[in-house]
Design a protein around this motif. Sequence first.
Motif, short mmCIF file in Angstrom:
data_model
loop_
_atom_site.label_atom_id
_atom_site.label_comp_id
_atom_site.label_asym_id
_atom_site.label_seq_id
_atom_site.Cartn_x
_atom_site.Cartn_y
_atom_site.Cartn_z
N LYS A 124 29.91 29.58 46.46
CA LYS A 124 31.23 28.98 46.65
C LYS A 124 31.81 28.50 45.33
N LYS A 125 30.99 27.94 44.48
CA LYS A 125 31.46 27.45 43.18
C LYS A 125 31.94 28.59 42.30
N LEU A 126 31.25 29.74 42.37
CA LEU A 126 31.63 30.88 41.54
C LEU A 126 33.04 31.36 41.86
N LEU A 127 33.40 31.36 43.14
CA LEU A 127 34.71 31.85 43.52
C LEU A 127 35.83 30.97 43.00
N PHE A 128 35.52 29.71 42.71
CA PHE A 128 36.54 28.82 42.18
C PHE A 128 36.44 28.69 40.65
N LEU A 129 35.26 28.97 40.12
CA LEU A 129 35.12 28.96 38.66
C LEU A 129 35.70 30.23 38.03
N GLY A 130 35.60 31.35 38.75
CA GLY A 130 36.12 32.61 38.23
C GLY A 130 37.57 32.55 37.80
N PRO A 131 38.49 32.10 38.69
CA PRO A 131 39.89 32.01 38.28
C PRO A 131 40.13 31.07 37.10
N LEU A 132 39.26 30.08 36.94
CA LEU A 132 39.45 29.14 35.84
C LEU A 132 39.22 29.79 34.48
N LEU A 133 38.56 30.95 34.47
CA LEU A 133 38.36 31.66 33.21
C LEU A 133 39.70 32.06 32.58
N PHE A 179 44.31 33.70 45.33
CA PHE A 179 45.56 32.96 45.20
C PHE A 179 45.43 31.74 44.29
N LEU A 180 44.21 31.24 44.12
CA LEU A 180 43.99 30.21 43.11
C LEU A 180 44.24 30.78 41.73
N HIS A 181 43.80 32.01 41.51
CA HIS A 181 44.06 32.70 40.25
C HIS A 181 45.55 32.81 39.98
N CYS A 182 46.30 33.21 40.99
CA CYS A 182 47.75 33.34 40.85
C CYS A 182 48.39 31.98 40.61
N PHE A 183 47.96 30.96 41.35
CA PHE A 183 48.53 29.62 41.23
C PHE A 183 48.32 29.05 39.83
N ILE A 184 47.12 29.25 39.28
CA ILE A 184 46.83 28.76 37.93
C ILE A 184 47.74 29.42 36.91
N LEU A 185 47.95 30.73 37.07
CA LEU A 185 48.81 31.45 36.13
C LEU A 185 50.26 30.98 36.21
N LEU A 194 51.25 27.97 37.01
CA LEU A 194 51.28 26.67 36.34
C LEU A 194 51.28 26.82 34.82
N LEU A 195 50.42 27.70 34.33
CA LEU A 195 50.34 27.90 32.88
C LEU A 195 51.63 28.47 32.32
N LYS A 196 52.15 29.48 33.00
CA LYS A 196 53.34 30.17 32.49
C LYS A 196 54.58 29.29 32.53
N TYR A 197 54.80 28.63 33.65
CA TYR A 197 56.08 27.94 33.84
C TYR A 197 56.06 26.47 33.43
N PHE A 198 54.87 25.90 33.23
CA PHE A 198 54.83 24.48 32.89
C PHE A 198 54.16 24.17 31.55
N ILE A 199 53.28 25.07 31.09
CA ILE A 199 52.56 24.82 29.84
C ILE A 199 53.04 25.75 28.73
N PHE A 200 53.25 27.04 29.05
CA PHE A 200 53.71 28.00 28.05
C PHE A 200 55.02 28.66 28.49
N ILE A 241 57.58 34.83 39.97
CA ILE A 241 56.49 34.29 40.79
C ILE A 241 56.25 35.21 41.99
N SER A 242 57.33 35.71 42.58
CA SER A 242 57.20 36.62 43.72
C SER A 242 56.46 37.90 43.34
N GLN A 243 56.68 38.38 42.12
CA GLN A 243 56.00 39.58 41.63
C GLN A 243 54.51 39.32 41.47
N MET A 244 54.14 38.15 40.96
CA MET A 244 52.73 37.80 40.80
C MET A 244 52.04 37.61 42.15
#
Length: 249
Positions: free
Chosen positions: A18-27, A103-109, A111-117, A126-129
């Motif tokens: 279970k942890k791997l599935l949530f750690l993977g998108p964090l990469l 979808f965690l992977h998509c959500f993180i991206l 956040l990064l794209k529109y709020f950090i970079f 966002i709809s395309q992603m």
Amino acid sequence: MLGMFQAERLKLKRTMAKKLLFLGPLLVVIHGFMVPQYLITNAYNWWYVMIFPGLLALFAALINTYEEKKLHYRAVFPLPISLRKFWINKVLTLAYYLTLSSFLHCFILVLLKYFIFPHYGETYLISQMLLASMVLLLSVLWQLPFCLWLAKKLGLVITVLVNFTANVILGIAFSTTAYWLLCPYAWGIRLMIPLMKIYPNGLKAGSEAAAPLLATSNWSIMLSLTLALTLFAGLTWLTALWFEKQEVK
């Protein structure tokens, strides 16, 4: 079935799978901070070519390993339950967690794209992603019953090696050819070309002579997704019938 689903979720509580599935998108976060100008392209490219296939195979194999450690399914076979439903529910539980990871992977991206970079490099809606993440998920669901069955037959290491290698070699090799519909491993990779304009090697489609924008009609996109869902349903049912005939050893 709902009770079985809840039981499967409890089995995964505080497990490495279970942890791997949530750690993977964090990469993608680490990579995003390293190369923000190619944030979306690299994050999706690495995700569907390497990280996602590896996570899928490892997650399915670990689920089987946990059951094998518990007396080789002896805690399951004597129970007054349908072994067919037990197996189908296990596959659906895998699909549930894989959906969350995707979808965690998509959500993180987002956040990064529109709020950090927000001022770096690429522009993706966002709809395309979201569409790309959903299509990629649907195109690989069939690998869940296959990997679970393979893990039951041959173990964790062989399952990860076979499925990961097939994704990287067969998937990439067929995805840029006219015969991509013949290889299930190529479906998700090929669909990222028209949806995200990303080649398996990371090049932007249409940006160079080596990466032309391959023609992929709406009809072929729908056909590949229909084939993927049909294969998922068929493999789930066939492997469930196979599991139903298993006996305690």
